[in-house]
Design an enzyme around this catalytic site. Structure first.
Site, PDB file in Angstrom:
ATOM      1  N   SER A  52      44.920  37.386  34.199  1.00  0.00           N
ATOM      2  CA  SER A  52      44.980  38.192  35.417  1.00  0.00           C
ATOM      3  C   SER A  52      46.415  38.497  35.799  1.00  0.00           C
ATOM      4  CB  SER A  52      44.300  37.457  36.577  1.00  0.00           C
ATOM      5  OG  SER A  52      42.908  37.399  36.390  1.00  0.00           O
ATOM      6  N   HIS A  98      44.302  38.035  43.909  1.00  0.00           N
ATOM      7  CA  HIS A  98      43.431  36.852  43.881  1.00  0.00           C
ATOM      8  C   HIS A  98      44.127  35.627  43.284  1.00  0.00           C
ATOM      9  CE1 HIS A  98      42.363  38.313  39.706  1.00  0.00           C
ATOM     10  NE2 HIS A  98      42.444  37.032  39.466  1.00  0.00           N
ATOM     11  N   ASP A 102      43.502  44.364  44.967  1.00  0.00           N
ATOM     12  CA  ASP A 102      43.735  43.126  44.220  1.00  0.00           C
ATOM     13  C   ASP A 102      45.099  43.138  43.544  1.00  0.00           C
ATOM     14  OD1 ASP A 102      43.402  40.626  43.250  1.00  0.00           O
ATOM     15  OD2 ASP A 102      41.778  41.091  41.852  1.00  0.00           O
TER      16      ASP A 102
END
Length: 380
Positions: A225, A110, A140
Site C-alpha cells: 500500500s 489508511h 485514501d
C-alpha cells in the site's frame, strides 16, 4: 520396393522449414513480430526498476491502542487496580514514494490514519522520522514530511502525467510487502499488466468505494500500500492502494490510484492541509420522456437541473432551473453516476464545461468551481 529418391523429399522439406525459421528469427526486425508488439526483455524491466527504485520508500508506523479487560471482570478488579486498562503499542508497515526532494512523501491514508509516530526508510538504508502534512480518507492518500530538515536530498519519483496507461500495457509494482518479515531496505518488484481502467472498487473492510482505479495483475500484497505502479519507462502511473482477496494475499486483483489524481490531491494537502470540497450549486435528476415533453427538449439521455443554489458558481455562470445537461467536459452523461464520474477529481478553481439544452437550443456553459462555503476548517 519404393524408389530411394523419394526418401530424401521429407528431409529436404524439413531442412527448408528450419532454415526459413532461422532466417526470420535472426535477419528480420523484431524476429518477424509486428512492431509495437514485442515482448519486453529483462533489460526493459531492469531499466524501469533502476529509474524509479531510489524513490520508493518503506514506511513504518507506531500505533498506541487502549486494551481493556473483558467486561465480566473489569468492574471487580478496577476497585483494586485503577489503571487496569493498558495501552498497547503496535506497528504497521507499508510503502510510499518520494514526492519532493526536500523530504515530502506520498502514501495511503489508511496506513497512517491511526499512527502516533511514523518513519520512512530509503533503499540506501537511511531512516527518517516523518510527520503528517495532510491526509484525505475519501481518496485514501496522505503526505508525510521529514521532521528534522537538513542538507539531505531525496530522489523524486519520475511521474507519467500525460494520460492514462493502456489496458494490456506491462507494469511493475514496487514496495515493501510484509515489511516486518523481509528486513531489507530494497523494495520488492512484481510484474504484470494493466488489466482494466476506470474501475470502481468496494474495499474489503469498509464501506468506502475507490473510484476510477487502475486494475493490475502484478502481485500486490499487504505492505505494498502506497507504493508505485510503474510503466516500462520507469514512470509512476499509479499508487497501489487496495486488493481484492479472500485469503489476504494477492490473487491478481490489485488496484492503484491514477498518479494524476494522486498528484492533484497531494498538491491540495501540501498547500491547504486538506482537500477542499468543491461547490457547484446544482442538484439533478435523470431526464424522462414525460420531463422531456414538458420542457420542450428532445427525449434521450440527460440530466435535468431541478435545484439551483442562489449565488452558486452554477447560477452565476448562467445555468437555469430546468436546463438539461447533455454532457460534462464534452463527455455525454446518461445519469447522475456518469456526471459524478466526469466531475470526480475536479478541484477548486478548475473549470467544468456543461453542455446544456434549453428549449431546443444547445449551449456550452463553463462553470468555475469554488470551495464549498463553511468547509474552510475541515481536516483530512
Amino acid at each position: 520396393m519404393r524408389d530411394a529418391k523419394w526418401f530424401w523429399v521429407p528431409a529436404w522439406i524439413a531442412f527448408g522449414i528450419v532454415l526459413g525459421a532461422l532466417a526470420v528469427r535472426f535477419l528480420l526486425p523484431n524476429g518477424g513480430a509486428p512492431e509495437g508488439n514485442e515482448r519486453p526483455g529483462s533489460a526493459d524491466f531492469v531499466r524501469a526498476v533502476e529509474s524509479v527504485g531510489p524513490s520508493v520508500v518503506g514506511i513504518t508506523t507506531l500505533e498506541v491502542r487502549q486494551v481493556a479487560m473483558s467486561d465480566l471482570n473489569r468492574e471487580y478488579f478496577r476497585r483494586f487496580f485503577p489503571d487496569l486498562d493498558r495501552r498497547n503499542q503496535t506497528s504497521r508497515s507499508g510503502s510510499g514514494i518520494v514526492l519532493d526532494s526536500r523530504g515530502y512523501f506520498l502514501t495511503n491514508h489508511h496506513l497512517v490514519a491511526s499512527a502516533q509516530r511514523a518513519w520512512v526508510t530509503l533503499p540506501d538504508g537511511r531512516e527518517y522520522e516523518v510527520g503528517l502534512v495532510g491526509a484525505d480518507p475519501s481518496y485514501d492518500l496522505a503526505v508525510l514530511r521529514v521532521l528534522r530538515e537538513g542538507q539531505d536530498k531525496f530522489t523524486t519519483a519520475p511521474l507519467h502525467l500525460a494520460g492514462s496507461p493502456q489496458v494490456g500495457e506491462w507494469v511493475l509494482a514496487l514496495g515493501y510487502p510484509y515489511g516486518n518479515v523481509i528486513t531489507d531496505s530494497q523494495p520488492t518488484v512484481t510484474v504484470g499488466v494493466v488489466s482494466g481502467l476506470k474501475r470502481d472498487v468496494k474495499a474489503n473492510d469498509s464501506a468506502a468505494i475507490y473510484k476510477d482505479m487502475i486494475q493490475t495483475d502484478a502481485a500486490i500484497n499487504p505492505g505494498n500500500s502506497g507504493g508505485p505502479l510503474v510503466n516500462l519507462n520507469g514512470e509512476v502511473v499509479g499508487i497501489n492502494t487496495v486488493i481484492l482477496t479472500q485469503g489476504g494475499g494477492s490473487v491478481g486483483l490489485g488496484f492503484a490510484i491514477p498518479i494524476s489524481t494522486a498528484i492533484e490531491v497531494a498538491g491540495e494537502l501540501i498547500r491547504h492541509g486538506r482537500v477542499r470540497d468543491v461547490w457547484i450549486g446544482i442538484a439533478v435528476q435523470s431526464l424522462t420522456t414525460a420531463l422531456a415533453s414538458q420542457l420542450g427538449v428532445d427525449d434521450g439521455p440527460g440530466l435535468v437541473v431541478w435545484s439551483l443554489e442562489d449565488g452558486s458558481p452554477a447560477a452565476r455562470a448562467g445555468i437555469h432551473l430546468g436546463d438539461v445537461i447533455r454532457s460534462v467536459n464534452n463527455e455525454p452523461v446518461r445519469n447522475a453516476a456518469e456526471a459524478r464520474r466526469s466531475i470526480f477529481g475536479a478541484r477548486v478553481e478548475d473549470t467544468i464545461v456543461f453542455g446544456v439544452e434549453r428549449v431546443g437550443q444547445r449551449i456550452d456553459i463553463p462553470v468555475r468551481l469554488e470551495e464549498l462555503p463553511g468547509t474552510g476548517t475541515r481536516g483530512g
